[in-house]
Design an enzyme around this catalytic site. Structure first.
Site, PDB file in Angstrom:
ATOM      1  N   ASN A   1      59.949 -20.919  61.210  1.00  0.00           N
ATOM      2  CA  ASN A   1      59.853 -22.358  61.475  1.00  0.00           C
ATOM      3  C   ASN A   1      61.231 -23.012  61.458  1.00  0.00           C
ATOM      4  O   ASN A   1      61.528 -23.885  62.276  1.00  0.00           O
ATOM      5  CB  ASN A   1      58.922 -23.039  60.463  1.00  0.00           C
ATOM      6  CG  ASN A   1      57.467 -22.966  60.916  1.00  0.00           C
ATOM      7  OD1 ASN A   1      57.167 -22.365  61.947  1.00  0.00           O
ATOM      8  ND2 ASN A   1      56.576 -23.574  60.159  1.00  0.00           N
TER       9      ASN A   1
ATOM     10  N   ASP B   1      35.018 -25.071  51.224  1.00  0.00           N
ATOM     11  CA  ASP B   1      35.900 -26.226  51.063  1.00  0.00           C
ATOM     12  C   ASP B   1      35.327 -27.086  49.943  1.00  0.00           C
ATOM     13  O   ASP B   1      34.123 -27.048  49.668  1.00  0.00           O
ATOM     14  CB  ASP B   1      35.995 -27.022  52.377  1.00  0.00           C
ATOM     15  CG  ASP B   1      37.248 -27.876  52.421  1.00  0.00           C
ATOM     16  OD1 ASP B   1      38.194 -27.523  53.140  1.00  0.00           O
ATOM     17  OD2 ASP B   1      37.294 -28.900  51.701  1.00  0.00           O
TER      18      ASP B   1
ATOM     19  N   CYS C   1      53.650 -29.248  59.875  1.00  0.00           N
ATOM     20  CA  CYS C   1      54.347 -28.044  59.415  1.00  0.00           C
ATOM     21  C   CYS C   1      55.858 -28.208  59.345  1.00  0.00           C
ATOM     22  O   CYS C   1      56.451 -28.059  58.274  1.00  0.00           O
ATOM     23  CB  CYS C   1      54.010 -26.890  60.343  1.00  0.00           C
ATOM     24  SG  CYS C   1      52.245 -26.625  60.459  1.00  0.00           S
TER      25      CYS C   1
ATOM     26  N   LYS D   1      57.427 -30.676  56.687  1.00  0.00           N
ATOM     27  CA  LYS D   1      57.100 -30.216  55.334  1.00  0.00           C
ATOM     28  C   LYS D   1      57.810 -28.898  55.017  1.00  0.00           C
ATOM     29  O   LYS D   1      58.401 -28.733  53.946  1.00  0.00           O
ATOM     30  CB  LYS D   1      55.573 -30.064  55.259  1.00  0.00           C
ATOM     31  CG  LYS D   1      55.037 -29.060  54.304  1.00  0.00           C
ATOM     32  CD  LYS D   1      53.526 -29.069  54.328  1.00  0.00           C
ATOM     33  CE  LYS D   1      52.915 -27.930  55.108  1.00  0.00           C
ATOM     34  NZ  LYS D   1      53.049 -26.609  54.544  1.00  0.00           N
TER      35      LYS D   1
ATOM     36  N   PHE E   1      51.229 -18.049  62.246  1.00  0.00           N
ATOM     37  CA  PHE E   1      52.225 -18.528  63.210  1.00  0.00           C
ATOM     38  C   PHE E   1      51.512 -19.253  64.352  1.00  0.00           C
ATOM     39  O   PHE E   1      51.908 -19.160  65.505  1.00  0.00           O
ATOM     40  CB  PHE E   1      53.055 -17.358  63.752  1.00  0.00           C
ATOM     41  CG  PHE E   1      53.769 -16.603  62.659  1.00  0.00           C
ATOM     42  CD1 PHE E   1      54.924 -17.115  62.079  1.00  0.00           C
ATOM     43  CD2 PHE E   1      53.262 -15.402  62.174  1.00  0.00           C
ATOM     44  CE1 PHE E   1      55.572 -16.438  61.053  1.00  0.00           C
ATOM     45  CE2 PHE E   1      53.903 -14.717  61.149  1.00  0.00           C
ATOM     46  CZ  PHE E   1      55.064 -15.240  60.588  1.00  0.00           C
TER      47      PHE E   1
HETATM   48  C1  UGA Z   1      54.571 -24.995  64.381  1.00  0.00           C
HETATM   49  C2  UGA Z   1      55.013 -23.611  64.903  1.00  0.00           C
HETATM   50  O1  UGA Z   1      55.229 -23.654  66.308  1.00  0.00           O
HETATM   51  C3  UGA Z   1      53.965 -22.553  64.590  1.00  0.00           C
HETATM   52  O2  UGA Z   1      54.438 -21.274  64.961  1.00  0.00           O
HETATM   53  C4  UGA Z   1      53.692 -22.561  63.086  1.00  0.00           C
HETATM   54  O3  UGA Z   1      52.700 -21.621  62.740  1.00  0.00           O
HETATM   55  C5  UGA Z   1      53.230 -23.944  62.675  1.00  0.00           C
HETATM   56  O4  UGA Z   1      54.259 -24.896  62.996  1.00  0.00           O
HETATM   57  C6  UGA Z   1      52.954 -23.908  61.198  1.00  0.00           C
HETATM   58  O5  UGA Z   1      53.881 -23.706  60.420  1.00  0.00           O
HETATM   59  O6  UGA Z   1      51.781 -23.965  60.815  1.00  0.00           O
HETATM   60  P1  UGA Z   1      53.029 -26.974  65.331  1.00  0.00           P
HETATM   61  O7  UGA Z   1      53.664 -27.817  64.293  1.00  0.00           O
HETATM   62  O8  UGA Z   1      51.554 -26.990  65.459  1.00  0.00           O
HETATM   63  O9  UGA Z   1      53.431 -25.417  65.110  1.00  0.00           O
HETATM   64  O10 UGA Z   1      53.583 -27.406  66.757  1.00  0.00           O
HETATM   65  P2  UGA Z   1      54.815 -27.054  67.715  1.00  0.00           P
HETATM   66  O11 UGA Z   1      54.263 -26.801  69.053  1.00  0.00           O
HETATM   67  O12 UGA Z   1      55.706 -26.029  67.153  1.00  0.00           O
HETATM   68  O13 UGA Z   1      55.577 -28.458  67.770  1.00  0.00           O
HETATM   69  C7  UGA Z   1      56.191 -29.025  66.630  1.00  0.00           C
HETATM   70  C8  UGA Z   1      56.966 -30.255  67.010  1.00  0.00           C
HETATM   71  O14 UGA Z   1      58.156 -29.897  67.720  1.00  0.00           O
HETATM   72  C9  UGA Z   1      56.230 -31.238  67.918  1.00  0.00           C
HETATM   73  O15 UGA Z   1      56.458 -32.560  67.467  1.00  0.00           O
HETATM   74  C10 UGA Z   1      56.846 -31.023  69.279  1.00  0.00           C
HETATM   75  O16 UGA Z   1      56.790 -32.165  70.097  1.00  0.00           O
HETATM   76  C11 UGA Z   1      58.279 -30.682  68.901  1.00  0.00           C
HETATM   77  N1  UGA Z   1      58.993 -29.889  69.919  1.00  0.00           N
HETATM   78  C12 UGA Z   1      58.600 -28.616  70.215  1.00  0.00           C
HETATM   79  C13 UGA Z   1      60.092 -30.443  70.567  1.00  0.00           C
HETATM   80  O17 UGA Z   1      60.473 -31.596  70.301  1.00  0.00           O
HETATM   81  N2  UGA Z   1      60.759 -29.680  71.496  1.00  0.00           N
HETATM   82  C14 UGA Z   1      60.400 -28.417  71.799  1.00  0.00           C
HETATM   83  O18 UGA Z   1      61.063 -27.780  72.652  1.00  0.00           O
HETATM   84  C15 UGA Z   1      59.288 -27.868  71.145  1.00  0.00           C
END
Ligand code: UGA
Length: 424
Positions: free
Chosen positions: A203, A30, A255, A258, A147
């Site tokens: 995504n 890094d 994620c 963006k 993912f």
């Molecule tokens: C997300 C994807 O789930 C991953 O598969 C992906 O690799 C990652 O982005 C990435 O592109 O790096 P992440 O952003 O860490 O992961 O978290 P999530 O669990 O997907 O939640 C994202 C947002 O959606 C959160 O704010 C969560 O509260 C919201 N969410 C999720 C909802 O409002 N409702 C749902 O049913 C699920």
């Protein structure tokens, strides 16, 4: 194999730690000396369940450096796991990616560059071109998107639904597939552009489901249905499935916001107006603000009130606050003249003007005019709501994640409202 991982953020550290766990030798590089120093001391600069243990366990096979030469020394594979934040135009900012590519020294053996960072479709083609221009034709290129979700990243990496590998040369794809030996998952081999698109489309599909259920929730509110029941009922249809159907106050994180902008912009740059994705983004923006309407309805005016925000992280089990709905809520509340008291067990609100962070849920609620449950931290399920109700000036409670039992909260005396559930 020997792997160099460029970038010690969430993705780079999880990738490095997991590959070390699979038995590879890993050097994480890094540009931030402080970050590397703390990693060398055994400190983990981010909150990610299981990462600590994995870094400990892989101590012998993991080194950290700021030096490119040290990272590349003897490496067969160079993973790129640097940030690709949005620019003003909404395109992904690839400057950190280009820095890695341009810093790669010429070596007298074949190495394979593997892109883990989320990048627009066509990036692999451009990197290939840049490497060829530098006469580094013997450096291979593979797209291997991640993912992993924050909070479950280690599990997602070691037990994925699939591994996607897009390569220009079959042999390079095979090398990256061998790297994952020990992980039991289907492997999707593709061309580089398709692998890049799989990441963005996956995504986008997840975000579409969230905005869809949030709109259903809003219609439920208007018509007297309960979105939690509706989600259960539609999720049992095998063609639909139950995941990502939790209505709430919108998605955030490093994620989704963006990547949705990047895909929208990628389509627009190619002359296509991605109508559905535009709607998904807009629904999400409006969803974050709906809570303000609910609060105004209950409190008449927000000026002079104190509102407790329970949760700052964009979701539980992370300290990541990027694009968290809590930030939008706090900003709107302060603009309306309310005072904001914030509780989060892990994330901190440093530098958030006008926001007071407190150490406990009871401290946040005492004397407040309203509370909003923003992040579904497990400790909120166990909180002593009965004892806290009478400490509030007005017991208005908006459950932004449909986490608590409406009947029970109302029985305890709260003026309880949630998302997409019939109001009391
Ligand atoms: C997300 C994807 O789930 C991953 O598969 C992906 O690799 C990652 O982005 C990435 O592109 O790096 P992440 O952003 O860490 O992961 O978290 P999530 O669990 O997907 O939640 C994202 C947002 O959606 C959160 O704010 C969560 O509260 C919201 N969410 C999720 C909802 O409002 N409702 C749902 O049913 C699920």
């Amino acid at each position: 194999m020997k792997i160099a991982v460029f970038g010690a953020g969430y993705v780079g550290l999880v990738t490095g730690a997991c590959f070390a766990d699979l038995g590879h030798d890993v050097v994480v590089r890094d540009i931030l000396p402080d970050r590397i120093e703390s990693l060398r001391r055994g400190e983990v600069p981010i909150y990610e369940p299981g990462l600590d243990e994995l870094l400990q366990r892989g101590r012998e096979r993991l080194t950290f450096t700021t030096e490119v030469a040290q990272a590349i020394d003897g490496a067969d594979i160079v993973y790129v796991a640097v940030g690709t934040p949005p620019t003003y135009s909404g395109d992904a900012d690839l400057s950190a990616v280009w820095m890695v590519i341009d810093e790669l020294p010429r070596v007298d053996r074949r190495i394979v560059v593997v892109m883990k960072s989320t990048v627009p479709v066509g990036t692999g083609e451009k990197v290939r071109h840049r490497l060829d221009e530098r006469r580094m034709t013997d450096v291979g290129y593979v797209s291997n998107p991640e993912f992993t979700a924050e909070g479950t990243a280690v599990r997602d990496f070691l037990h994925p639904d699939r591994i996607v590998i897009g390569a220009f040369e079959d042999a390079d794809g095979e090398l990256v597939e061998r790297l994952h030996a020990g992980i039991d998952a289907p492997v999707v081999r593709a061309d580089v552009a398709s692998a890049e698109m799989i990441k963005l489309a996956a995504n986008a599909a997840l975000m579409t489901r969230i905005s869809f259920i949030n709109e259903i929730a809003n219609v439920c509110e208007a018509t007297g249905a309960d979105v939690v029941k509706v989600a259960e009922g539609i999720g049992l249809d095998r063609r639909i499935g139950p995941s990502f159907l939790r209505a709430g106050i919108g998605f955030g994180g490093s994620c989704f916001p963006k990547d949705s902008l990047a895909l929208k912009q990628l389509a627009a740059n190619s002359g296509y107006h991605f109508q559905l994705l535009n709607a998904v983004i807009e629904v999400n923006e409006l969803q974050k603000r709906r809570v303000i309407g609910k609060l105004t309805e209950r409190l008449d005016r927000l000026r002079g009130t104190t509102v407790a925000l329970l949760g700052l992280a964009f979701k539980p089990d992370t300290d990541d606050t990027r694009e968290s709905p809590a930030l939008v809520l706090a900003g709107r509340l302060i603009a309306e003249g309310a005072s904001v008291r914030l509780w989060d067990p892990v994330a901190t609100a440093d530098g958030l003007p006008g926001v007071t962070q407190v150490k406990s849920v009871s401290e946040a609620l005492a004397g407040a005019d309203a509370a909003v449950l923003v992040t579904e931290w497990p400790e909120l399920r166990e909180a002593d709501w009965a004892a806290m109700c009478s400490t509030m000036r007005r017991p208005v409670f908006i459950d932004g994640r449909n986490m608590l039992d409406p009947a029970e909260m109302r029985r305890l005396g709260y003026v309880y409202d949630a998302i997409g559930r019939a109001a009391s």
